[in-house]
Write a protein that holds these residues in place. Sequence first.
Motif, PDB file in Angstrom:
ATOM      1  N   LEU A 158       0.829  -1.205   0.000  1.00 46.04           N
ATOM      2  CA  LEU A 158       0.000   0.000   0.000  1.00 46.04           C
ATOM      3  C   LEU A 158       0.863   1.254   0.000  1.00 46.04           C
ATOM      4  CD1 LEU A 158      -2.825   1.240   0.182  1.00 46.04           C
ATOM      5  CD2 LEU A 158      -2.668   1.071   2.672  1.00 46.04           C
ATOM      6  N   GLY A 159       1.916   1.257   0.814  1.00 50.39           N
ATOM      7  CA  GLY A 159       2.798   2.417   0.855  1.00 50.39           C
ATOM      8  C   GLY A 159       3.496   2.674  -0.461  1.00 50.39           C
ATOM      9  N   ALA A 160       3.876   1.587  -1.163  1.00 47.35           N
ATOM     10  CA  ALA A 160       4.554   1.753  -2.452  1.00 47.35           C
ATOM     11  C   ALA A 160       3.625   2.366  -3.490  1.00 47.35           C
ATOM     12  CB  ALA A 160       5.072   0.395  -2.934  1.00 47.35           C
ATOM     13  N   VAL A 161       2.373   1.951  -3.483  1.00 50.44           N
ATOM     14  CA  VAL A 161       1.418   2.512  -4.449  1.00 50.44           C
ATOM     15  C   VAL A 161       1.110   3.969  -4.127  1.00 50.44           C
ATOM     16  CG1 VAL A 161      -0.937   2.315  -5.335  1.00 50.44           C
ATOM     17  CG2 VAL A 161       0.417   0.247  -4.941  1.00 50.44           C
ATOM     18  N   ILE A 162       0.916   4.281  -2.846  1.00 54.33           N
ATOM     19  CA  ILE A 162       0.602   5.658  -2.458  1.00 54.33           C
ATOM     20  C   ILE A 162       1.761   6.605  -2.763  1.00 54.33           C
ATOM     21  CG2 ILE A 162       0.118   7.137  -0.469  1.00 54.33           C
ATOM     22  CD1 ILE A 162      -1.440   4.864   0.768  1.00 54.33           C
ATOM     23  N   SER A 163       2.982   6.109  -2.645  1.00 52.68           N
ATOM     24  CA  SER A 163       4.149   6.975  -2.866  1.00 52.68           C
ATOM     25  C   SER A 163       4.286   7.430  -4.309  1.00 52.68           C
ATOM     26  CB  SER A 163       5.426   6.249  -2.436  1.00 52.68           C
ATOM     27  OG  SER A 163       5.681   5.133  -3.284  1.00 52.68           O
ATOM     28  N   LEU A 164       3.576   6.806  -5.234  1.00 49.59           N
ATOM     29  CA  LEU A 164       3.651   7.219  -6.641  1.00 49.59           C
ATOM     30  C   LEU A 164       3.071   8.611  -6.863  1.00 49.59           C
ATOM     31  CD1 LEU A 164       2.604   3.893  -8.430  1.00 49.59           C
ATOM     32  CD2 LEU A 164       4.888   4.908  -8.352  1.00 49.59           C
ATOM     33  N   ARG A 165       2.343   9.127  -5.896  1.00 49.03           N
ATOM     34  CA  ARG A 165       1.730  10.457  -6.059  1.00 49.03           C
ATOM     35  C   ARG A 165       2.763  11.568  -6.018  1.00 49.03           C
ATOM     36  NH1 ARG A 165       1.447   9.515  -0.576  1.00 49.03           N
ATOM     37  NH2 ARG A 165       1.659  11.351   0.793  1.00 49.03           N
ATOM     38  N   ALA A 166       3.934  11.295  -5.420  1.00 56.38           N
ATOM     39  CA  ALA A 166       4.958  12.339  -5.299  1.00 56.38           C
ATOM     40  C   ALA A 166       6.327  11.674  -5.351  1.00 56.38           C
ATOM     41  CB  ALA A 166       4.780  13.114  -4.000  1.00 56.38           C
ATOM     42  N   LEU A 167       6.894  11.610  -6.550  1.00 59.43           N
ATOM     43  CA  LEU A 167       8.194  10.969  -6.748  1.00 59.43           C
ATOM     44  C   LEU A 167       9.289  12.017  -6.892  1.00 59.43           C
ATOM     45  CD1 LEU A 167       7.218   8.173  -9.320  1.00 59.43           C
ATOM     46  CD2 LEU A 167       7.561   7.925  -6.853  1.00 59.43           C
ATOM     47  N   PRO A 168      10.514  11.688  -6.509  1.00 57.83           N
ATOM     48  CA  PRO A 168      11.629  12.627  -6.723  1.00 57.83           C
ATOM     49  C   PRO A 168      11.897  12.805  -8.212  1.00 57.83           C
ATOM     50  CG  PRO A 168      12.440  10.498  -5.941  1.00 57.83           C
ATOM     51  CD  PRO A 168      10.952  10.455  -5.814  1.00 57.83           C
ATOM     52  N   PRO A 169      12.470  13.932  -8.622  1.00 55.07           N
ATOM     53  CA  PRO A 169      12.648  14.217 -10.062  1.00 55.07           C
ATOM     54  C   PRO A 169      13.440  13.157 -10.806  1.00 55.07           C
ATOM     55  CG  PRO A 169      13.019  16.188  -8.750  1.00 55.07           C
ATOM     56  CD  PRO A 169      12.872  15.081  -7.779  1.00 55.07           C
ATOM     57  N   THR A 170      14.519  12.626 -10.202  1.00 51.29           N
ATOM     58  CA  THR A 170      15.345  11.662 -10.926  1.00 51.29           C
ATOM     59  C   THR A 170      14.672  10.304 -11.088  1.00 51.29           C
ATOM     60  OG1 THR A 170      16.450  11.008  -8.859  1.00 51.29           O
ATOM     61  CG2 THR A 170      17.480  12.746 -10.180  1.00 51.29           C
ATOM     62  N   ALA A 171      13.536  10.084 -10.422  1.00 52.15           N
ATOM     63  CA  ALA A 171      12.809   8.824 -10.613  1.00 52.15           C
ATOM     64  C   ALA A 171      12.204   8.746 -12.001  1.00 52.15           C
ATOM     65  CB  ALA A 171      11.722   8.693  -9.557  1.00 52.15           C
ATOM     66  N   TYR A 172      12.029   9.911 -12.670  1.00 54.17           N
ATOM     67  CA  TYR A 172      11.450   9.934 -14.008  1.00 54.17           C
ATOM     68  C   TYR A 172      12.507   9.819 -15.097  1.00 54.17           C
ATOM     69  CZ  TYR A 172       7.321  11.693 -11.570  1.00 54.17           C
ATOM     70  OH  TYR A 172       6.253  11.829 -10.728  1.00 54.17           O
ATOM     71  N   THR A 173      13.775   9.874 -14.739  1.00 52.30           N
ATOM     72  CA  THR A 173      14.850   9.849 -15.727  1.00 52.30           C
ATOM     73  C   THR A 173      15.160   8.423 -16.148  1.00 52.30           C
ATOM     74  OG1 THR A 173      15.809  11.809 -14.686  1.00 52.30           O
ATOM     75  CG2 THR A 173      17.219  10.571 -16.208  1.00 52.30           C
ATOM     76  N   ASN A 174      15.271   8.195 -17.452  1.00 54.41           N
ATOM     77  CA  ASN A 174      15.630   6.886 -17.969  1.00 54.41           C
ATOM     78  C   ASN A 174      17.131   6.628 -17.830  1.00 54.41           C
ATOM     79  OD1 ASN A 174      13.163   5.731 -18.880  1.00 54.41           O
ATOM     80  ND2 ASN A 174      13.162   7.164 -20.620  1.00 54.41           N
ATOM     81  N   VAL A 175      17.489   5.380 -17.853  1.00 50.05           N
ATOM     82  CA  VAL A 175      18.901   5.000 -17.795  1.00 50.05           C
ATOM     83  C   VAL A 175      19.571   5.323 -19.128  1.00 50.05           C
ATOM     84  CG1 VAL A 175      20.502   3.067 -17.537  1.00 50.05           C
ATOM     85  CG2 VAL A 175      18.442   3.179 -16.125  1.00 50.05           C
ATOM     86  N   GLU A 176      20.739   5.913 -19.070  1.00 53.07           N
ATOM     87  CA  GLU A 176      21.520   6.167 -20.279  1.00 53.07           C
ATOM     88  C   GLU A 176      22.457   4.971 -20.502  1.00 53.07           C
ATOM     89  OE1 GLU A 176      23.568   9.846 -20.149  1.00 53.07           O
ATOM     90  OE2 GLU A 176      21.768  11.040 -19.722  1.00 53.07           O
ATOM     91  N   TRP A 177      21.986   4.032 -21.316  1.00 56.25           N
ATOM     92  CA  TRP A 177      22.734   2.789 -21.504  1.00 56.25           C
ATOM     93  C   TRP A 177      24.049   3.016 -22.237  1.00 56.25           C
ATOM     94  CZ3 TRP A 177      21.178  -1.006 -18.605  1.00 56.25           C
ATOM     95  CH2 TRP A 177      19.840  -1.074 -18.215  1.00 56.25           C
ATOM     96  N   THR A 178      24.124   4.066 -23.037  1.00 54.85           N
ATOM     97  CA  THR A 178      25.361   4.328 -23.791  1.00 54.85           C
ATOM     98  C   THR A 178      26.518   4.677 -22.837  1.00 54.85           C
ATOM     99  OG1 THR A 178      24.669   6.630 -24.063  1.00 54.85           O
ATOM    100  CG2 THR A 178      24.150   5.089 -25.849  1.00 54.85           C
ATOM    101  N   SER A 179      26.214   5.143 -21.634  1.00 57.16           N
ATOM    102  CA  SER A 179      27.280   5.482 -20.702  1.00 57.16           C
ATOM    103  C   SER A 179      28.038   4.251 -20.208  1.00 57.16           C
ATOM    104  CB  SER A 179      26.711   6.253 -19.499  1.00 57.16           C
ATOM    105  OG  SER A 179      25.818   5.427 -18.764  1.00 57.16           O
ATOM    106  N   PHE A 180      27.425   3.063 -20.356  1.00 52.75           N
ATOM    107  CA  PHE A 180      28.084   1.835 -19.935  1.00 52.75           C
ATOM    108  C   PHE A 180      28.988   1.246 -21.017  1.00 52.75           C
ATOM    109  CE2 PHE A 180      24.219   1.974 -17.305  1.00 52.75           C
ATOM    110  CZ  PHE A 180      24.784   1.882 -16.047  1.00 52.75           C
ATOM    111  N   LEU A 181      28.899   1.818 -22.231  1.00 55.36           N
ATOM    112  CA  LEU A 181      29.719   1.316 -23.332  1.00 55.36           C
ATOM    113  C   LEU A 181      31.105   1.941 -23.263  1.00 55.36           C
ATOM    114  CD1 LEU A 181      27.151   1.504 -26.290  1.00 55.36           C
ATOM    115  CD2 LEU A 181      27.773  -0.493 -24.904  1.00 55.36           C
ATOM    116  N   PRO A 182      32.159   1.178 -23.502  1.00 58.23           N
ATOM    117  CA  PRO A 182      33.524   1.751 -23.500  1.00 58.23           C
ATOM    118  C   PRO A 182      33.708   2.711 -24.678  1.00 58.23           C
ATOM    119  CG  PRO A 182      33.548  -0.526 -24.262  1.00 58.23           C
ATOM    120  CD  PRO A 182      32.166  -0.273 -23.759  1.00 58.23           C
ATOM    121  N   HIS A 183      34.268   3.861 -24.378  1.00 62.28           N
ATOM    122  CA  HIS A 183      34.496   4.850 -25.446  1.00 62.28           C
ATOM    123  C   HIS A 183      35.722   5.663 -25.089  1.00 62.28           C
ATOM    124  CE1 HIS A 183      31.999   6.734 -22.334  1.00 62.28           C
ATOM    125  NE2 HIS A 183      32.616   7.874 -22.659  1.00 62.28           N
ATOM    126  N   ILE A 184      36.218   6.370 -26.090  1.00 65.32           N
ATOM    127  CA  ILE A 184      37.396   7.206 -25.891  1.00 65.32           C
ATOM    128  C   ILE A 184      36.967   8.613 -25.523  1.00 65.32           C
ATOM    129  CG2 ILE A 184      39.463   8.175 -27.010  1.00 65.32           C
ATOM    130  CD1 ILE A 184      39.489   5.756 -28.843  1.00 65.32           C
TER     131      ILE A 184
END
Length: 475
Positions: A449-475
């Motif tokens: 119940l607490g997990a569902v109710i907490s969806l009403r007010a999430l921190p800003p970074t909870a909406y950010t997607n993962v940047e998968w390209t950052s895990f790739l090796p690059h120069i």
Amino acid sequence: MLVLLTFLYLSYLSVHASPLTTLPGDGSPNLLSASTCPDNRSVWDIIWSCLATIFACSWVSVHPNMPAPGEAWWNVMLRRLELMFWVIIAPELVILWAVRQWNGARVLERKYRRLKWTVTHGHFLQMGGFMLFEGQDPKGTLTPKGFERLLGAGKIEFPTIAKEEIQDRSKGDALSKGVVIVQTTWFIIQCIARKAQGLDTTQIELLTLALATLNGVMYFLWWNKPLDVRCPVPVRMLETSINPIRFDGSPDIESRHTNSLETSATTWRKNGLTHVQDVVRSIGAGLRYIASWTLQTFSQTSWSKVPCIILFDWPKFAVLAVLHRLRDFGETQPSASNVYGQMRVPSFHALPQDLDEFKGSMASPALGTVFGAIHCVGWFYTFPTHTEVLLWRVCSVLVTIIPALYVAYILVEVIGNTRVEDSDFMVFSLFPLIASLLVYILARLSLLLGAVISLRALPPTAYTNVEWTSFLPHI
């Protein structure tokens, strides 16, 4: 089932809206004022991802026992929904049942190995896959004990069904199981990646992560068990007895269980498991007495009768139903239907366990401790209110400690071969353990119940997607 999973996945992909919340002056997110941004996810994206994973863990991964021939579809559906409920609320109890069936299937495989039986055959017998017929009339589902007795008396022929035929009856194959494993694994990887990039994970994602972690164990235990089989294999009663099948010194199922109870190392099982049932009956009798007394005392007037029924009578039936199911999950005594007579085996039926196999069942509460510890990861998560923070922390500690109490109890009473002769002390020690299971279920419901109710007010970074390209090796 594979088609349904594909539909859920495509439905999840069809959600294109990705609102980026804008923060008002007080810093709280405003879900109404949002702009579309492809690098962010919405609340519905989070919900769909969690629901798809929870469905995979609680519906597709669970392998129920067979229904009775011709049983109404709604009865079958209700049992599946009940299993789904228990997987979400107390997955370690379902794992306990799976461990018992895993052990039982291997016992049956070893017993009938020279007759070319496999672990799949052992699971099939446990789940009620063989129906005894006398002529054209079905007499009932064969239990492992009844199957052995009739074979020993020469009343039936040994069924020659091949493993491939049993698998052909199953609704699950390597592909459908692989889809579920990929879904749950991908969800776990996403949660790990969000932590690595410093992004917030929501409380409902943390609950789903804990469930997905135990899903692999459940699949391992039931990998060889047929899924959703509806038609049993007929085994016909012979008019003339044939030569009985002997098992070369292998103990039969009944004596195997009886002998295990006679050793000094199983004093706990001989006394303790009996007293577990006594304690469950005592709690049930006490609940009935309290509810009856309350109704008689406060329902003399019409205005108070309905509130008394709602406050006392309905909760009584709910608690009694939970207690009965808790007994069924850990039941180790042979069932009342020792040979045949019922059209299906009980929902949580498994072969009776001996001492060594019962020690292996300790893995269930141990996994429950790990399951609870994952919830403690959210100790410092951002919550809308301080009350929700305290509720989450208290419930997380409860769902972590209560399974650990069972591990400690089994270690002391079984592994240490401790003799407990005083039945009063046994009941006194088991009563809080059984009562703690009810507290555990309430704590799990509070976390959901607490997990569902907490969806009403999430921190800003909870909406950010993962940047998968950052895990790739690059120069």
